[in-house]
Scaffold this motif. Structure first.
Motif, PDB file in Angstrom:
ATOM      1  N   THR A  46     -37.084  56.942  40.499  1.00  0.00           N
ATOM      2  CA  THR A  46     -36.658  58.358  40.210  1.00  0.00           C
ATOM      3  C   THR A  46     -37.478  59.309  40.880  1.00  0.00           C
ATOM      4  N   VAL A  75     -27.973  61.473  40.510  1.00  0.00           N
ATOM      5  CA  VAL A  75     -28.925  60.258  39.907  1.00  0.00           C
ATOM      6  C   VAL A  75     -29.753  59.605  40.936  1.00  0.00           C
ATOM      7  N   PHE A  76     -29.458  59.699  42.267  1.00  0.00           N
ATOM      8  CA  PHE A  76     -30.077  59.195  43.310  1.00  0.00           C
ATOM      9  C   PHE A  76     -29.997  57.586  42.957  1.00  0.00           C
ATOM     10  N   PRO A 107     -23.314  66.770  49.998  1.00  0.00           N
ATOM     11  CA  PRO A 107     -22.715  67.626  50.927  1.00  0.00           C
ATOM     12  C   PRO A 107     -23.169  68.654  51.652  1.00  0.00           C
ATOM     13  N   PRO A 177     -28.671  68.300  41.453  1.00  0.00           N
ATOM     14  CA  PRO A 177     -28.311  68.082  42.868  1.00  0.00           C
ATOM     15  C   PRO A 177     -28.958  68.753  43.738  1.00  0.00           C
ATOM     16  N   GLY A 182     -23.223  72.346  43.892  1.00  0.00           N
ATOM     17  CA  GLY A 182     -23.204  71.418  42.954  1.00  0.00           C
ATOM     18  C   GLY A 182     -23.705  71.845  41.675  1.00  0.00           C
ATOM     19  N   GLN A 185     -20.845  74.083  39.960  1.00  0.00           N
ATOM     20  CA  GLN A 185     -19.978  73.257  39.514  1.00  0.00           C
ATOM     21  C   GLN A 185     -20.322  72.527  38.405  1.00  0.00           C
TER      22      GLN A 185
END
Ligand SMILES: C[S@@+](CC[C@H](N)C(=O)[O-])C[C@H]1O[C@@H](n2cnc3c(N)ncnc32)[C@H](O)[C@@H]1O
Length: 241
Positions: A46, A75-76, A107, A177, A182, A185
Motif C-alpha cells: 500500500t 488500488v495499485f 492514463p 487515482p 480519474g 470520473q
C-alpha cells in the motif's frame, strides 16, 4: 504478531469504544492494531502512510452501519484493499470491497494536472511497474480474502459506467487515482450511489505532484451541500448528505 483471537478482541473493543464515544484516536489505534499483522506483511503493497491506513480503517468501521459496499478506485498492488478486507473479516461485516484499477498504470494526464510550472508530474503508465491484476487476484486467494474483494481491471472511463449500472449502493468510497480526470470520473459516477451518511475519501488532495486531484474535488463540490474535511495528511473526506 498477535493471534486471530486477540485481533478479534481488539476489533470488539474498538466497536465498544466507539459506542461509548471514547477517544477517536484510541479507537483508530485499535482499528490499526486489529489489522496489524496484515499491515506488516502488506506494507510495501500500500502506498498509504500509517496515518492514512489508520484513518481509512477507522472509516471502514465508522461506516459499518451505513448500507452498501466499499469502493476503492485506484488500488495499485491491493495493499490498502487487503487491510480493509481483513478489518471487515475481523468484525464479521457483510460488506465487500470493489477495487478498480487499470493495472496498467495511469492514463495520459490532462491540462488540469499541470502544476504551477505547467508540468504534469504523473505521466502515462506511471504505476504500471509492479502492478498486476493476476498477481493481486491470486494474493486475495492466498490471504483467504477472495470473498471480501472483487477486483475490476480497466480504465475508469471504460469500466465505471457499467459498474454504476449495477445500481448497488456504497457506504465508503476511496478515490485514489492521483489525477484530475480519474478523480472527476469517480466522483461524478458514484456520488448518487453513495448512501446518505456514506463517506467519500480522496487521497493526495493539495499535493504539488497531483494538482489535478484538488482541482477535481473543488470543482465537483462547488454548489453541492457536502463539506470537505481533512482526514490524515493529504487524505480529505466528505460525508454524503
Ligand atoms: C496511488 S496508486 C493507488 C494506491 C493504492 N490505493 C494503495 O493503497 O496503495 C494510483 C493507482 O490508480 C490507478 N489509476 C489512475 N488513474 C486511473 C484510471 N483513470 N483508471 C484506472 N486506474 C487508474 C493507477 O494504475 C495506480 O495503480
Amino acid at each position: 504478531m498477535i493471534s486471530d483471537e486477540e485481533r478479534e478482541a481488539l476489533a470488539r473493543l474498538y466497536l465498544a469504544s466507539r459506542r461509548n464515544a471514547r477517544s477517536a484516536y484510541l479507537a483508530a489505534q485499535m482499528a490499526y492494531l486489529a489489522a496489524s499483522p496484515l499491515a506488516d506483511s502488506c506494507e510495501p503493497r500500500t502506498m498509504w502512510e500509517p496515518a492514512k491506513v489508520r484513518f481509512v480503517l477507522d472509516m471502514v468501521l465508522r461506516t459499518e452501519s451505513v448500507p452498501g459496499n466499499i469502493l476503492e478506485l485506484g488500488v495499485f498492488q491491493g495493499g490498502g484493499t487487503f487491510l480493509m478486507a481483513r478489518m471487515l473479516k475481523a468484525i464479521s461485516s457483510g460488506r465487500v470491497i470493489v477495487g478498480v484499477d487499470s493495472f496498467e498504470g495511469m492514463p495520459e494526464p490532462v491540462d488540469q494536472d499541470a502544476d504551477d510550472s505547467g508540468v504534469a508530474r504523473f505521466h502515462e503508465g506511471m504505476f504500471r511497474e509492479g502492478s498486476s491484476y493476476q498477481y493481486t487476484s491470486l494474493l486475495a486467494r492466498v490471504l483467504h480474502l477472495e470473498d471480501r474483494v472483487r477486483f475490476i481491471k480497466g480504465y475508469f472511463a471504460d469500466v465505471l459506467p457499467s459498474l454504476a449500472r449495477e445500481g448497488r449502493r456504497y457506504s465508503l468510497a476511496i478515490v485514489d487515482p492521483d489525477q484530475y480526470a480519474g478523480t472527476m470520473q469517480a466522483l461524478e459516477t458514484f456520488y448518487d450511489l453513495m448512501s446518505p451518511g456514506g463517506v467519500v475519501i480522496v487521497d493526495d488532495y493539495g499535493c504539488a505532484s497531483s494538482m489535478g486531484v484538488q482541482r477535481a474535488v473543488d470543482e465537483f463540490l462547488a454548489g453541492r451541500p457536502e463539506r470537505l474535511e481533512v482526514g490524515a495528511l493529504s487524505m480529505v473526506w466528505f460525508r454524503k448528505l
